[in-house]
Design an enzyme around this catalytic site. Structure first.
Site, PDB file in Angstrom:
ATOM      1  N   TYR A   1     -20.524 -61.578 -32.301  1.00 26.72           N
ATOM      2  CA  TYR A   1     -21.355 -61.725 -31.117  1.00 26.72           C
ATOM      3  C   TYR A   1     -22.770 -62.124 -31.527  1.00 26.72           C
ATOM      4  CZ  TYR A   1     -17.218 -59.708 -29.044  1.00 26.72           C
ATOM      5  OH  TYR A   1     -15.923 -59.486 -28.665  1.00 26.72           O
TER       6      TYR A   1
ATOM      7  N   GLN B   1     -23.404 -48.942 -26.011  1.00 29.26           N
ATOM      8  CA  GLN B   1     -23.607 -50.064 -26.922  1.00 29.26           C
ATOM      9  C   GLN B   1     -24.094 -51.256 -26.107  1.00 29.26           C
ATOM     10  OE1 GLN B   1     -20.303 -52.577 -28.497  1.00 29.26           O
ATOM     11  NE2 GLN B   1     -20.832 -51.661 -30.478  1.00 29.26           N
TER      12      GLN B   1
ATOM     13  N   SER C   1     -15.453 -44.653 -30.329  1.00 31.97           N
ATOM     14  CA  SER C   1     -15.990 -45.973 -30.641  1.00 31.97           C
ATOM     15  C   SER C   1     -16.077 -46.806 -29.368  1.00 31.97           C
ATOM     16  CB  SER C   1     -15.066 -46.664 -31.651  1.00 31.97           C
ATOM     17  OG  SER C   1     -15.694 -47.769 -32.246  1.00 31.97           O
ATOM     18  N   PRO C   2     -17.085 -47.677 -29.251  1.00 30.39           N
ATOM     19  CA  PRO C   2     -17.166 -48.533 -28.056  1.00 30.39           C
ATOM     20  C   PRO C   2     -15.936 -49.426 -27.948  1.00 30.39           C
ATOM     21  CG  PRO C   2     -19.190 -48.651 -29.361  1.00 30.39           C
ATOM     22  CD  PRO C   2     -18.189 -47.939 -30.195  1.00 30.39           C
TER      23      PRO C   2
ATOM     24  N   ARG D   1      -8.467 -46.960 -31.360  1.00 35.58           N
ATOM     25  CA  ARG D   1      -7.068 -46.958 -30.911  1.00 35.58           C
ATOM     26  C   ARG D   1      -6.442 -45.566 -30.938  1.00 35.58           C
ATOM     27  NH1 ARG D   1      -7.860 -51.815 -33.520  1.00 35.58           N
ATOM     28  NH2 ARG D   1      -7.109 -53.684 -32.437  1.00 35.58           N
TER      29      ARG D   1
END
Length: 362
Positions: free
Chosen positions: A187, A104, A27-28, A329
């Site tokens: 964002y 991304q 994942s980014p 994580r």
């Protein structure tokens, strides 16, 4: 044809002309370790280690399309050729070790101009390393992000769309084969989607159709320069977890529009547009969003959020709840999680020959 007797997590997935050798992706994850937007040796080791560890897809962190679009001064960027050269170096290594390199693209909107997380993460004053911020409406995020953003004009919207297009072209030049547009976590694109942050009265605010317009126009423009043979994904916060905000029903409605625009996958996350949302965090708490969008729109989806155990990830894929598992994580804790998962599930995943003494050949 899929082999029903072989772990689904380790079966290939083909989207357009790209095949992932398994369903595990990185994942980014922002590293806040770039100088002037240029990815460093840290990024080479960070992303390269996950490719070596067996991930089928490695997506680089939220990469700003302009200096004003950075979350912090330490964010990676893709607005000049020096940045592209650094990305290309990393992508060559990622591909050498069997993973598909992705990126991304992002603009932080009103959450830009913040200090590094380990320096507190508060907004930086314009004269103290910060810069003015943009958003759909002049509403500050809150908490320690107190700057009042400037409401974007239609000229600003046109300019930012062009910045995403230029960034996509640079990503292609840097060897990226998978592109994701960041429309989550509060964002810029997400700020337009959510009624909590978008109070415009023009063609980019108010109704659902108006609030999704900026994102749809940008997707359309990006798809025009992104090769037909390469996948295009969108990360959504599928709910704001706040009454009156963006929610799963609107996410499904938006997702139904996206195949016609050339989108291949929805990366299903949640939250981030306002502080203080009450999020019911538990193992796999966001998988339901990936499952519903996949079932109700036919789009491929990625599941994220407290997915930590191999059998948990295997069941999500086997049961058709998502097409890819994106780990964050858990891959920070263990870059070799895919290799360990393969052993646990009885799949064949070859470790690099240099590590053969530690990982017996399967």
């Amino acid at each position: 044809m899929p082999n029903a007797n072989y772990p689904h997590l380790f079966q290939p997935l083909t989207l357009r002309g790209i095949t992932l050798h398994n369903r595990i992706g990185v994942s980014p994850m922002c590293q806040y370790s770039s100088a002037d937007g240029v990815a460093s040796d840290w990024h080479l080791v960070h992303l390269g280690a996950r490719a070596v560890g067996g991930a089928g897809l490695v997506i680089a962190e939220a990469t700003a399309v302009s200096p004003e679009g950075r979350i912090t001064p330490g964010d990676a960027g893709i607005w000049n050729e020096k940045q592209v050269s650094a990305i290309a170096r990393i992508n060559r290594f990622v591909k050498e070790h069997g993973a598909v390199p992705g990126i991304q693209l992002a603009h932080a909107g009103r959450k830009a101009s913040a200090a590094l997380p380990w320096d507190g993460g508060a907004h930086l004053a314009d004269g103290d390393g910060g810069w003015p911020t943009l958003a759909p409406s002049p509403i500050p995020f809150g908490d320690n992000l107190t700057k009042v953003p400037r409401a974007m004009t239609t000229e600003d919207i046109t300019r930012v769309k062009a910045e995403f297009v230029a960034a996509a072209e640079r990503a292609l030049g840097g060897g990226c084969q998978w592109l994701e547009l960041h429309s989550a976590h509060g964002y810029l694109f997400h700020e337009f989607l959510s009624p909590l942050s978008n109070q415009r009265t023009d063609g980019y605010g108010g109704t659902f159709e108006n609030r999704v317009r900026f994102l749809l126009e940008t997707i359309r423009a990006v798809r025009n320069v992104w090769p037909e043979s390469f996948p295009l994904a969108v990360r959504l916060s599928c709910t704001d977890w706040v009454t009156g905000g963006w929610d799963i029903e609107q996410s499904i409605e938006l997702s139904r529009c996206l195949p016609a625009e050339g989108v291949d996958l929805i990366d299903c996350s949640s939250g981030g547009v306002v502080p203080g949302a009450k999020i019911p965090i538990s193992p796999g708490y966001q998988v339901l969003f990936a499952e519903r969008i996949r079932r109700e729109t036919g789009l491929a989806t990625a599941a994220v959020g407290l997915i930590t155990q191999p059998i948990q990830a295997e069941e999500i894929i086997r049961e058709g709840r998502a097409d890819i598992i994106l780990l964050a994580r858990e891959l920070l804790r263990d870059p070799n999680w895919p290799l360990r998962a393969a052993q646990a599930l009885g799949a064949k995943l070859q470790a690099p020959i240099q590590y053969a003494r530690a990982w017996p050949q399967q």
